[in-house]
Each structure stands twice: as C-alpha cells, then as structure tokens.
Scaffold this active site. Structure first.
Site, PDB file in Angstrom:
ATOM      1  CE  LYS A  59      -8.868   7.732  59.275  1.00  0.00           C
ATOM      2  NZ  LYS A  59      -8.809   9.168  59.623  1.00  0.00           N
ATOM      3  CD  GLU A  63      -6.080   9.276  53.422  1.00  0.00           C
ATOM      4  OE1 GLU A  63      -5.694   9.822  54.482  1.00  0.00           O
ATOM      5  OE2 GLU A  63      -7.290   9.122  53.164  1.00  0.00           O
ATOM      6  NE  ARG A  93      -4.395  16.863  53.650  1.00  0.00           N
ATOM      7  CZ  ARG A  93      -4.618  17.562  54.762  1.00  0.00           C
ATOM      8  NH1 ARG A  93      -3.827  18.559  55.077  1.00  0.00           N
ATOM      9  NH2 ARG A  93      -5.633  17.269  55.557  1.00  0.00           N
TER      10      ARG A  93
HETATM   11  N1  BES Z   1     -10.640  10.175  55.603  1.00  0.00           N
HETATM   12  C1  BES Z   1     -10.219  11.086  56.594  1.00  0.00           C
HETATM   13  C2  BES Z   1     -11.235  12.185  56.889  1.00  0.00           C
HETATM   14  C3  BES Z   1     -12.574  11.768  57.437  1.00  0.00           C
HETATM   15  C4  BES Z   1     -12.857  11.958  58.763  1.00  0.00           C
HETATM   16  C5  BES Z   1     -13.561  11.273  56.607  1.00  0.00           C
HETATM   17  C6  BES Z   1     -14.108  11.633  59.265  1.00  0.00           C
HETATM   18  C7  BES Z   1     -14.799  10.934  57.101  1.00  0.00           C
HETATM   19  C8  BES Z   1     -15.075  11.128  58.423  1.00  0.00           C
HETATM   20  C9  BES Z   1      -8.928  11.784  56.166  1.00  0.00           C
HETATM   21  O1  BES Z   1      -8.073  11.033  55.367  1.00  0.00           O
HETATM   22  C10 BES Z   1      -8.184  12.074  57.420  1.00  0.00           C
HETATM   23  O2  BES Z   1      -7.829  11.169  58.093  1.00  0.00           O
HETATM   24  N2  BES Z   1      -8.022  13.350  57.719  1.00  0.00           N
HETATM   25  C11 BES Z   1      -7.339  13.760  58.877  1.00  0.00           C
HETATM   26  C12 BES Z   1      -6.351  14.810  58.460  1.00  0.00           C
HETATM   27  C13 BES Z   1      -5.424  15.230  59.534  1.00  0.00           C
HETATM   28  C14 BES Z   1      -4.434  14.139  59.832  1.00  0.00           C
HETATM   29  C15 BES Z   1      -4.728  16.482  59.055  1.00  0.00           C
HETATM   30  C16 BES Z   1      -8.356  14.336  59.838  1.00  0.00           C
HETATM   31  O3  BES Z   1      -9.205  15.104  59.409  1.00  0.00           O
HETATM   32  O4  BES Z   1      -8.314  13.995  61.011  1.00  0.00           O
HETATM   33 ZN    ZN Z   2      -8.984   9.614  54.183  1.00  0.00          ZN
HETATM   34 ZN    ZN Z   3      -6.751   9.807  56.447  1.00  0.00          ZN
END
Ligand code: BES
Ligand code: ZN
Ligand code: ZN
Length: 486
Positions: free
Chosen positions: A252, A324, A326
C-alpha cells in the site's frame, strides 16, 4: 465506559421536552423560567441552562418530525451535544427526565455514552485527558430496559477499543486472547484453531495471507447457544480479522497504510455483537468465525501471480496480495457450511471502493439471502442509523474473476471493486443464505462525527443487536413471523 442506570437524583437534571409539552414542567421550573423557555422555543433555541442552588437544570427542546428513524438519530445527536455542553462543568453524573410525547431518554443516553467514549490506554497520564461523566441515570425508566442498553453500549465500546488497539500491541494471537476474555466476561464460548489445525484442514487462503508473518494465523470460533434456541439452525457471523494490512508485496502507499490497524473491524464487530446477544440472553443461536492474521511483506510473502489452493479446494490466482480479505473470508465461508446455517452475515473492511462509493455514512451490502431478511436488516439499519445500501451481484461482474491459470482470480477489472469482491465471496458462500457487509467506510473515522468518536466506531454492533432481537422474536413465537412483519 459511561454507565447508564435507572434512578438516583443528582446534580444535573437534564429535561427533554417539546414546545408542545412545556406546560408539564411546572413542578421542575419556576414560572419565570417557564416563560423564558416558551419564548426560547419560539426562537427555535435548543438548550436552556438554569443554575440551581443544588446543581442545575438543563432543558433540551426537540422538534420531532414524522420520521421515527430521523427522530431517534436527532435524540442521539442531542445526547452528544448535551455532553459537550456539560463537559465544562466537570460533572460526574446526570439524570435524564423525559417530558417529550415519545420517550427520548434511551436514545439521548445512547448518544451521550457513545460520545463520551475514550481510548486512553496508551497515555502515560490518562487522568489528564479523562472526561468527568461517569453515569447517566434515566428517571423512571424500566431497570431491565436500562440494563439492556448498558450492555449494548458496553459491547459497542469493546468493539471500538479492539479496533483502536495498535498493531504493535495487537497481533492475531492477541485478537484470539481478546475473544476468549470477552467470552468469559459476556457469557459465550471461544475456541481457537492454531497453525497445526489450519495446516491439517488445508485452510489455504488464511495460510497464504499469513505466509510472511512472524505471528501464527488463528481461526477463532465463537459459540453462543442458549437453551431456548438449541434446536434451531444458527446464524453464522463472520468477521475479517486482518490485524494489520500492509498490502503484502502489492504494498500500500504510505498514506493508505497508516490506519490499517482497523482491518480487523469486522472481527471486532462480530465479537461485540455476540457479546451483547449473550449478555442480554437473546434466544438465538450464534456462531462467530474469525480468520485472523496480519498481511505482511517478507521473504516468504506471497508474490502477485501466485496460485494458492483454498480450504474449499478451489484454486485462486492471487493477482494482488492487497486483496487479502476475500482470501481469508472465503475459507471462513466454506467452514460455515458445516453448520447448515439459517443465515450467514460477513462483516469486513474489504474495499476502498466501498469507501469511495458511500463514505462513512453507510455500509455497502450484497448477497443471496431472501428479500425479507434484506428488508429486516435495512430496517435495523434505519433504527440504529447504521444504514445500508444494497449493490447488485449480477453475474456479469463475476466474469471479471475468470483466470487463465486457476479456477478464480482474486481481483476484478478495476471499477466496482466492492461488487467484484462480493462476487468472489459469493463463490465460496455457495447456496447458503448469505449477506456480505463491506464496512470499510463507517468502521473507522479520522475525525469524530457526532457521537461516533474518532477511530473505531463499533459499527455493526447496534445494527446486529437490533436485527437479532427482531429475528429471535420471529423464531421463538411460532405464529408470528416478525421478520416478515417489518
Ligand atoms: N483493507 C483493505 C480495504 C480498506 C480500504 C479498508 C480502506 C479500509 C479502508 C483491503 O484489504 C484492500 O486493500 N483492498 C483493496 C483491494 C484491491 C487491491 C482489489 C482496495 O480496495 O484497494
Ligand atoms: Zn485488508
Ligand atoms: Zn488489503
């Protein structure tokens, strides 16, 4: 946690009234004060403060509409406003008196207690920061109803505190321990499956996400099974328990990582909801499933492009290691099938797409449960103001999950990311009646919003309690179908 209680006269009397009911206040206020209040009400003033030799009286005027959900939320927000009003006087106890046509005491107390929540554990001198208010008394209220509310607020604060714990002090094993402690405190059972069991079961999704971690993955199973509901099919609640999400090798950016300690909010909601259901002895059988791990980088980390084998036996091409949640939820959904549940609800901070779509004001939800269940849940959303918006699970969205090399890929094409995540989960939910609640938006706030204090909000606990209470009424009284009546 600020307690709510029945009875006790004390220093600040908070009077809840409406323009139309002011004449009922003659035993509380002097004629001159009443005159002043009438004039204030005409000017749409909301609060009036009357000092007294012993304490003070604070009158809050309500102007209710015909919408009960809006009125309830208005009362919660009023509770939070009143809190700010009295904070300067460093008062420890207040008593609420209802002089409204509808009783507003419970919601006002709810907003007050939730707005007064603080997470001070890591300050070396917490007493310097601590708010003074300890107890909110509800004059003339039914002590059982007050205790029920007190337990609910306890559970919301428990959930908030679990989310607020920083990763430095809260790993997957700490989450498992916290679940066990809550089980003891609130009266349910917790069982923790460790690495050996997970390896024997071949829980490939959870194990893959855990690959780069120093801390073993944990699969937490909670049981609440009251005598009254022993023969019924359970409701399974699944919570995403990623105690910290770096994104893995699909790392991230730093401004998206700083609050990823919140990625176990789904797990915290499940613990809080089962806690209050148990404490208040709801006649409903509940199972909680929490796959817990962090999502780290390191030599052993999953590489984007890897293929893993899930607990269900399906293979998944992991195109993005940041998707991750899912993977671990899929294993939990497959695990849920053994219970032949009446309903499965999963809670997860799953996608940034859900945050972008609805912000912090609503939960994105989707799933295969029947319409009466969806309507009942949406109704609970309005009752508690933890509102829900449904998104479609049309099969076309599922096409995006086709892989050239495995049964499924873990990433959609880009847009509508909350839906493609939902489609991925749907594959593993099979034909169980199931709903997925993406709480990424409302679970965690950078700044306080009304009675929702900053950081963990505890979203989902009040929603679930309202839903489960209505649901249990529908299964225990054979003639009434409470869910259908909603
Ligand atoms: N934990 C994150 C989602 C999230 C984003 C939670 C903002 C709280 C606040 C999740 O694991 C994630 O990183 N999702 C990605 C998925 C993508 C790579 C398909 C996302 O939403 O960017
Ligand atoms: Zn996450
Ligand atoms: Zn994630």
């Amino acid at each position: 946690m600020t307690a709510v209680a029945a009875g006790h006269p004390d220093n600040v009397q908070i009077v809840l009234a409406e323009k139309e009911t002011l004449d009922r206040l003659t035993d509380l206020l002097l004629p001159s004060e009443l005159q002043f209040l009438h004039a204030a009400a005409e000017r749409e003033v909301k609060t009036c403060f009357f000092p007294r030799a012993q304490g003070a009286a604070l009158v809050r005027l309500f102007a209710p509409s015909t919408d009960p959900a809006a009125n309830a939320e208005d009362a919660r927000l009023a509770g939070n406003d009143l809190l700010r009003e009295i904070r300067q006087y460093k008062i420890e106890r207040v008593t609420l008196h209802n002089y409204c046509r509808d009783n507003r005491m419970f919601q006002v107390a709810e907003g007050m207690a939730l707005g007064n929540y603080q997470f001070l554990k890591y300050y070396t001198r917490p007493e310097k920061k601590e708010h003074s208010l300890r107890e909110i008394c509800l004059a003339g209220a039914d002590p059982e109803a007050v205790a029920e509310l007190d337990n609910l607020l306890d559970a919301v604060c428990l959930t908030r505190s679990l989310v607020n714990e920083p990763h430095s002090h809260f790993t997957a094993t700490d989450l498992a321990r916290a679940a066990e402690i809550s089980a003891q405190q609130f009266g349910f059972e917790a069982e923790v499956l460790g690495m050996e069991t997970l390896e024997n079961l071949k829980m490939g999704g959870l194990l893959a996400v855990n690959q780069a971690s120093d801390v073993p993955a944990q699969f937490i199973v909670l049981h609440y099974c009251p005598e009254t509901a022993r023969e019924t099919a359970p409701i399974v609640l699944i919570g995403k328990g990623v105690v910290y999400d770096t994104g893995g090798l699909s790392l991230k950016p730093s401004d998206g990582m700083d609050y990823m300690k919140c990625d176990m909010a789904g797990a915290a909601t499940v613990i809080g909801a089962i806690a209050v259901a148990a404490k208040n002895k709801l006649p409903v059988r509940l199972i909680g499933l929490i796959p817990a791990t962090d999502n780290k980088i390191g030599e052993r980390a999953m590489s984007p492009g890897d293929v893993i084998r899930m607990y269900s036996g399906d293979t998944v091409e992991v195109v993005n290691t940041d998707a991750e949640g899912r993977l671990i939820l899929a294993d939990a959904l497959h695990y849920a099938k053994q219970y032949q549940p009446a309903l499965v609800l999963d809670f997860a901070t799953l996608t940034g797409a859900a945050v972008r779509a609805l912000g912090s004001q609503a939960i994105c939800y989707m799933g295969t449960a029947p319409q009466n269940v969806k309507s009942a849940l949406e109704k609970s959303g309005w009752n508690t103001y933890e509102r829900l918006v449904e998104l479609p699970l049309w099969k076309e969205y599922g096409e995006e999950l086709k892989s050239n090399i495995a049964d499924l890929r873990n990433l959609g094409a880009g847009n509508a990311g909350m839906i493609t995540a939902g489609k991925f989960l749907q594959h593993f939910a099979g034909d169980m009646p199931w709903l997925h609640l993406d709480i990424a938006g409302p679970a965690y706030l950078r700044h306080a919003n009304g009675y929702r204090t900053k950081e963990g909000t505890g979203v989902g606990v009040r929603l679930l309690y309202d839903f489960l209470k209505n649901y249990s009424a529908s299964i225990t009284s054979p003639s009434a179908e409470a869910l259908d009546d909603q």
